[in-house]
Write a protein that holds these residues in place. Structure first.
Motif, PDB file in Angstrom:
ATOM      1  N   GLY A   1     -80.787  74.792  -4.571  1.00 27.93           N
ATOM      2  CA  GLY A   1     -80.225  74.434  -5.862  1.00 27.93           C
ATOM      3  C   GLY A   1     -80.636  75.409  -6.947  1.00 27.93           C
ATOM      4  N   GLU A   2     -81.904  75.820  -6.910  1.00 23.05           N
ATOM      5  CA  GLU A   2     -82.402  76.759  -7.912  1.00 23.05           C
ATOM      6  C   GLU A   2     -81.768  78.131  -7.738  1.00 23.05           C
ATOM      7  OE1 GLU A   2     -84.460  80.094  -9.310  1.00 23.05           O
ATOM      8  OE2 GLU A   2     -84.497  79.507  -7.195  1.00 23.05           O
ATOM      9  N   GLU A   3     -81.619  78.590  -6.499  1.00 15.56           N
ATOM     10  CA  GLU A   3     -81.042  79.913  -6.248  1.00 15.56           C
ATOM     11  C   GLU A   3     -79.601  80.001  -6.745  1.00 15.56           C
ATOM     12  OE1 GLU A   3     -82.092  82.889  -4.735  1.00 15.56           O
ATOM     13  OE2 GLU A   3     -84.083  82.079  -5.107  1.00 15.56           O
ATOM     14  N   ILE A   4     -78.826  78.974  -6.474  1.00 20.39           N
ATOM     15  CA  ILE A   4     -77.433  78.965  -6.914  1.00 20.39           C
ATOM     16  C   ILE A   4     -77.365  78.957  -8.443  1.00 20.39           C
ATOM     17  CG2 ILE A   4     -75.310  77.588  -6.959  1.00 20.39           C
ATOM     18  CD1 ILE A   4     -76.012  76.691  -4.094  1.00 20.39           C
ATOM     19  N   ALA A   5     -78.242  78.160  -9.076  1.00 17.76           N
ATOM     20  CA  ALA A   5     -78.279  78.110 -10.534  1.00 17.76           C
ATOM     21  C   ALA A   5     -78.730  79.444 -11.116  1.00 17.76           C
ATOM     22  CB  ALA A   5     -79.194  76.985 -10.994  1.00 17.76           C
ATOM     23  N   ALA A   6     -79.741  80.062 -10.489  1.00 21.10           N
ATOM     24  CA  ALA A   6     -80.240  81.342 -10.980  1.00 21.10           C
ATOM     25  C   ALA A   6     -79.169  82.426 -10.884  1.00 21.10           C
ATOM     26  CB  ALA A   6     -81.482  81.756 -10.186  1.00 21.10           C
TER      27      ALA A   6
ATOM     28  N   THR B   1     -69.784  77.463 -14.306  1.00 18.75           N
ATOM     29  CA  THR B   1     -69.757  76.001 -14.309  1.00 18.75           C
ATOM     30  C   THR B   1     -69.705  75.448 -12.889  1.00 18.75           C
ATOM     31  OG1 THR B   1     -68.653  75.963 -16.458  1.00 18.75           O
ATOM     32  CG2 THR B   1     -68.520  73.964 -15.126  1.00 18.75           C
ATOM     33  N   TYR B   2     -68.876  76.042 -12.053  1.00 22.67           N
ATOM     34  CA  TYR B   2     -68.754  75.599 -10.659  1.00 22.67           C
ATOM     35  C   TYR B   2     -70.106  75.713  -9.951  1.00 22.67           C
ATOM     36  CZ  TYR B   2     -67.074  75.303  -5.827  1.00 22.67           C
ATOM     37  OH  TYR B   2     -66.883  74.939  -4.515  1.00 22.67           O
ATOM     38  N   ALA B   3     -70.785  76.851 -10.133  1.00 24.59           N
ATOM     39  CA  ALA B   3     -72.074  77.067  -9.481  1.00 24.59           C
ATOM     40  C   ALA B   3     -73.110  76.050  -9.958  1.00 24.59           C
ATOM     41  CB  ALA B   3     -72.564  78.482  -9.749  1.00 24.59           C
ATOM     42  N   LEU B   4     -73.140  75.771 -11.253  1.00 23.03           N
ATOM     43  CA  LEU B   4     -74.118  74.832 -11.788  1.00 23.03           C
ATOM     44  C   LEU B   4     -73.828  73.403 -11.328  1.00 23.03           C
ATOM     45  CD1 LEU B   4     -74.674  76.162 -15.415  1.00 23.03           C
ATOM     46  CD2 LEU B   4     -76.145  76.441 -13.414  1.00 23.03           C
ATOM     47  N   ARG B   5     -72.564  73.073 -11.186  1.00 20.33           N
ATOM     48  CA  ARG B   5     -72.223  71.745 -10.667  1.00 20.33           C
ATOM     49  C   ARG B   5     -72.657  71.601  -9.209  1.00 20.33           C
ATOM     50  NH1 ARG B   5     -66.112  70.997 -13.244  1.00 20.33           N
ATOM     51  NH2 ARG B   5     -66.813  70.412 -15.359  1.00 20.33           N
ATOM     52  N   LEU B   6     -72.437  72.641  -8.427  1.00 25.50           N
ATOM     53  CA  LEU B   6     -72.886  72.612  -7.031  1.00 25.50           C
ATOM     54  C   LEU B   6     -74.401  72.490  -6.961  1.00 25.50           C
ATOM     55  CD1 LEU B   6     -72.350  72.845  -4.010  1.00 25.50           C
ATOM     56  CD2 LEU B   6     -72.335  75.340  -4.266  1.00 25.50           C
ATOM     57  N   SER B   7     -75.089  73.225  -7.825  1.00 30.71           N
ATOM     58  CA  SER B   7     -76.542  73.123  -7.898  1.00 30.71           C
ATOM     59  C   SER B   7     -76.961  71.691  -8.219  1.00 30.71           C
ATOM     60  CB  SER B   7     -77.076  74.080  -8.966  1.00 30.71           C
ATOM     61  OG  SER B   7     -78.460  73.901  -9.170  1.00 30.71           O
ATOM     62  N   GLY B   8     -76.254  71.051  -9.150  1.00 29.39           N
ATOM     63  CA  GLY B   8     -76.561  69.673  -9.509  1.00 29.39           C
ATOM     64  C   GLY B   8     -76.374  68.707  -8.352  1.00 29.39           C
ATOM     65  N   VAL B   9     -75.330  68.914  -7.555  1.00 26.19           N
ATOM     66  CA  VAL B   9     -75.094  68.068  -6.377  1.00 26.19           C
ATOM     67  C   VAL B   9     -76.242  68.214  -5.382  1.00 26.19           C
ATOM     68  CG1 VAL B   9     -73.622  67.744  -4.354  1.00 26.19           C
ATOM     69  CG2 VAL B   9     -72.589  68.047  -6.605  1.00 26.19           C
ATOM     70  N   ILE B  10     -76.710  69.439  -5.209  1.00 25.69           N
ATOM     71  CA  ILE B  10     -77.826  69.679  -4.279  1.00 25.69           C
ATOM     72  C   ILE B  10     -79.090  68.983  -4.771  1.00 25.69           C
ATOM     73  CG2 ILE B  10     -79.348  71.456  -3.328  1.00 25.69           C
ATOM     74  CD1 ILE B  10     -76.860  73.315  -3.342  1.00 25.69           C
ATOM     75  N   PHE B  11     -79.328  69.004  -6.079  1.00 19.48           N
ATOM     76  CA  PHE B  11     -80.501  68.308  -6.617  1.00 19.48           C
ATOM     77  C   PHE B  11     -80.369  66.789  -6.441  1.00 19.48           C
ATOM     78  CE2 PHE B  11     -81.355  72.213  -9.257  1.00 19.48           C
ATOM     79  CZ  PHE B  11     -82.585  72.482  -8.684  1.00 19.48           C
ATOM     80  N   ILE B  12     -79.152  66.267  -6.490  1.00 18.55           N
ATOM     81  CA  ILE B  12     -78.944  64.836  -6.228  1.00 18.55           C
ATOM     82  C   ILE B  12     -79.310  64.497  -4.787  1.00 18.55           C
ATOM     83  CG2 ILE B  12     -77.178  63.038  -5.986  1.00 18.55           C
ATOM     84  CD1 ILE B  12     -75.765  64.277  -8.410  1.00 18.55           C
ATOM     85  N   ILE B  13     -78.893  65.341  -3.856  1.00 12.76           N
ATOM     86  CA  ILE B  13     -79.247  65.137  -2.445  1.00 12.76           C
ATOM     87  C   ILE B  13     -80.761  65.208  -2.273  1.00 12.76           C
ATOM     88  CG2 ILE B  13     -78.998  66.046  -0.102  1.00 12.76           C
ATOM     89  CD1 ILE B  13     -76.253  67.123  -0.959  1.00 12.76           C
ATOM     90  N   PHE B  14     -81.387  66.163  -2.980  1.00 14.50           N
ATOM     91  CA  PHE B  14     -82.846  66.285  -2.963  1.00 14.50           C
ATOM     92  C   PHE B  14     -83.497  64.974  -3.391  1.00 14.50           C
ATOM     93  CE2 PHE B  14     -86.648  66.752  -5.504  1.00 14.50           C
ATOM     94  CZ  PHE B  14     -87.470  67.559  -4.743  1.00 14.50           C
ATOM     95  N   ILE B  15     -83.023  64.408  -4.492  1.00  8.34           N
ATOM     96  CA  ILE B  15     -83.605  63.169  -5.009  1.00  8.34           C
ATOM     97  C   ILE B  15     -83.447  62.027  -4.018  1.00  8.34           C
ATOM     98  CG2 ILE B  15     -83.316  61.402  -6.798  1.00  8.34           C
ATOM     99  CD1 ILE B  15     -82.678  63.732  -8.749  1.00  8.34           C
ATOM    100  N   MET B  16     -82.287  61.928  -3.403  1.00 15.08           N
ATOM    101  CA  MET B  16     -82.055  60.868  -2.424  1.00 15.08           C
ATOM    102  C   MET B  16     -82.998  61.007  -1.225  1.00 15.08           C
ATOM    103  SD  MET B  16     -77.873  60.837  -2.564  1.00 15.08           S
ATOM    104  CE  MET B  16     -77.730  59.684  -1.185  1.00 15.08           C
ATOM    105  N   LEU B  17     -83.162  62.243  -0.749  1.00 11.23           N
ATOM    106  CA  LEU B  17     -84.031  62.477   0.414  1.00 11.23           C
ATOM    107  C   LEU B  17     -85.501  62.251   0.078  1.00 11.23           C
ATOM    108  CD1 LEU B  17     -84.265  63.447   3.369  1.00 11.23           C
ATOM    109  CD2 LEU B  17     -84.443  65.790   2.482  1.00 11.23           C
TER     110      LEU B  17
END
Length: 244
Positions: free
Chosen positions: A135-140, A163-179
């Motif tokens: 998530g951080e790499e995509i955002a960076a 915007t697309y990249a940051l949204r994808l990064s956000g989705v990955i962080f959501i998966i992180f939180i769930m896991l």
């Protein structure tokens, strides 16, 4: 304790060598994106950089050797993959992001191998490290899209948009939180972990949302640094809590 120290030093030196060589291969891009870094700012020379690289490599492989053949093999593999990433794979967009996230996750696996324990907790934390770094790499990459014009980067932000990249990064962080709740739900870790991860997840949720809404590149980088600080503080407090 000796194993823990050697394991830490192995991860420190192997990761350090990767970051050092990364500064060389990012030299031209950093002149645009982050000119204050040691190499583009002139605070360190190319010769000094490569001297540090070889010293860190030698130290990392030496400490890994003391931990046995399995740890040495894993550390050497991560070193090779990280160097390939810096040299070429970084330009391959999502595949490059996956590569560096894999290397970060492998540091957790190496830690488990150091003490001969690859279990559910180790694998879960490796997955969390993978997701967080991805998530951080995509955002960076979204923050570095201007400098990436200097090379043939196929980053998601460059192929799509910021915007697309940051949204994808956000989705990955959501998966992180769930896991992140899995160790508690499986009964592997108790309420101390639950308290720490809830606070951590709240901070990650807040900073990732601020990242998505960031108006400037500098503001976005600030949120990325805060995300790193949050995860780093969680790891440090979690380790300390288990030691006492």
């Amino acid at each position: 304790m000796n194993q823990a120290l050697l394991g830490f030093l192995t991860g420190f030196f192997i990761s350090g060598s990767a970051n050092i060589s990364n500064d060389y291969f990012d030299w031209d891009v950093d002149r645009v994106n982050q000119p204050g870094r040691p190499l583009p700012s002139g605070r360190i020379s190319v010769a000094q950089l490569w001297t540090l690289f070889f010293l860190f490599t030698a130290a990392g492989l030496a400490t890994a050797t003391l931990l046995g053949s399995l740890v040495l093999a894993l550390a050497a593999a991560v070193w090779v993959i990280a160097l390939l990433y810096n040299m070429k794979l970084k330009e391959m967009g999502l595949f490059g992001n996956l590569t560096v996230a894999f290397c970060v996750a492998m540091t957790v696996i190496i830690g488990g191998a150091t003490i001969g324990m690859i279990n559910g907790i180790v694998l879960t934390f490796a997955a969390l490290a993978f997701l967080f770094d991805l998530g951080e790499e995509i955002a960076a990459d979204a923050m570095d899209v201007i400098g990436d014009e200097l090379r043939s980067s196929k980053s998601i932000a460059k192929r799509k948009n910021k915007t697309y990249a940051l949204r994808l990064s956000g989705v990955i962080f959501i998966i992180f939180i769930m896991l992140s709740f899995l160790p508690f739900l499986m009964g592997w870790l108790g309420y101390v972990y639950l308290l720490l991860i809830v606070v951590t997840d709240l901070c990650i949720s807040y900073f990732s949302s601020r990242l998505l809404l960031s108006d400037t590149i500098e503001e976005g980088r600030i949120q990325i640094r805060r995300l790193y600080l949050t995860w780093g503080m969680f790891v440090a407090i979690f380790i300390f809590a288990n030691l006492i």
